[in-house]
Design a protein around this motif. Structure first.
Motif, PDB file in Angstrom:
ATOM      1  N   GLN A  83       2.023   1.772  -3.438  1.00  0.00           N
ATOM      2  CA  GLN A  83       0.947   2.331  -4.265  1.00  0.00           C
ATOM      3  C   GLN A  83       0.804   3.835  -4.039  1.00  0.00           C
ATOM      4  O   GLN A  83       0.578   4.586  -4.988  1.00  0.00           O
ATOM      5  CB  GLN A  83      -0.364   1.624  -3.970  1.00  0.00           C
TER       6      GLN A  83
ATOM      7  N   ALA B  41      -6.112   5.652  -4.713  1.00  0.00           N
ATOM      8  CA  ALA B  41      -5.857   5.649  -3.266  1.00  0.00           C
ATOM      9  C   ALA B  41      -7.109   5.256  -2.476  1.00  0.00           C
ATOM     10  O   ALA B  41      -7.003   4.868  -1.306  1.00  0.00           O
ATOM     11  CB  ALA B  41      -5.334   7.007  -2.811  1.00  0.00           C
TER      12      ALA B  41
ATOM     13  N   ILE C  22      -6.883   1.876  -0.998  1.00  0.00           N
ATOM     14  CA  ILE C  22      -6.100   1.752   0.230  1.00  0.00           C
ATOM     15  C   ILE C  22      -7.015   1.896   1.443  1.00  0.00           C
ATOM     16  O   ILE C  22      -6.901   1.142   2.408  1.00  0.00           O
ATOM     17  CB  ILE C  22      -4.949   2.778   0.232  1.00  0.00           C
TER      18      ILE C  22
ATOM     19  N   GLN D 244      -8.839  -1.319   1.744  1.00  0.00           N
ATOM     20  CA  GLN D 244      -7.984  -2.381   2.269  1.00  0.00           C
ATOM     21  C   GLN D 244      -7.819  -2.262   3.782  1.00  0.00           C
ATOM     22  O   GLN D 244      -7.791  -3.266   4.487  1.00  0.00           O
ATOM     23  CB  GLN D 244      -6.619  -2.361   1.578  1.00  0.00           C
TER      24      GLN D 244
ATOM     25  N   LEU E 185       0.837  -1.201   0.000  1.00  0.00           N
ATOM     26  CA  LEU E 185       0.000   0.000   0.000  1.00  0.00           C
ATOM     27  C   LEU E 185       0.874   1.254   0.000  1.00  0.00           C
ATOM     28  O   LEU E 185       0.548   2.238  -0.669  1.00  0.00           O
ATOM     29  CB  LEU E 185      -0.941  -0.010   1.207  1.00  0.00           C
TER      30      LEU E 185
ATOM     31  N   VAL F  91      -7.953   8.261   0.335  1.00  0.00           N
ATOM     32  CA  VAL F  91      -7.865   7.173   1.316  1.00  0.00           C
ATOM     33  C   VAL F  91      -9.045   7.268   2.284  1.00  0.00           C
ATOM     34  O   VAL F  91      -9.707   6.265   2.569  1.00  0.00           O
ATOM     35  CB  VAL F  91      -6.515   7.201   2.071  1.00  0.00           C
TER      36      VAL F  91
END
Length: 126
Positions: A45, A60, A63, A66, A42, A115
């Motif tokens: 990335q 993003a 992320i 995740q 991550l 994010v």
């Protein structure tokens, strides 16, 4: 500014800092080393998104997803993640000169927003 490590080391170092910040609020049952391993790709990335010629923060969002999927879904997990991105993203992954200064800060902020958006979407769709 301290000498910056090479790219693979920078990714690992960034992931280690991130895992130290995130670990207390993660309820995944992972050890901190396992969390670091989860965060390492991550971090890569994020670095890649920050440095791309044609900037697009949307990847993003994955992320944030995740983080929730790995049970780092407490509000403090998001706050800690955003704090790490704000404090360390540009330090560990300084962009090329043409993307430095205000452009780099704007890119970093937009990645943080993406994010956060992915984190919230994953919680909502949970």
């Amino acid at each position: 500014m301290p000498a910056l490590p090479d790219a693979p080391t920078a990714v690992g170092s960034f992931a280690a800092i991130w895992s130290r910040a995130l670990y207390p609020s993660a309820r995944s049952g992972l050890t901190r080393d396992q969390l670091t391993l989860l965060l390492t790709p991550l971090a890569g990335q994020l670095r890649d998104a920050l440095h791309q010629d044609r900037f697009d923060p949307r990847p993003a969002r994955a992320i944030g997803w995740q983080l929730v999927r790995s049970h780092s879904d407490e509000p403090d997990a998001l706050a800690q993640t955003l704090g790490v991105l704000d404090a360390y993203l540009l330090l560990y992954f300084p962009p090329p000169k043409e993307f430095s200064g205000p452009i780099a800060r704007a890119r970093s902020a937009r990645l943080q927003h993406a994010v956060a958006a992915g984190f919230v979407e994953a919680l909502r769709d949970g």
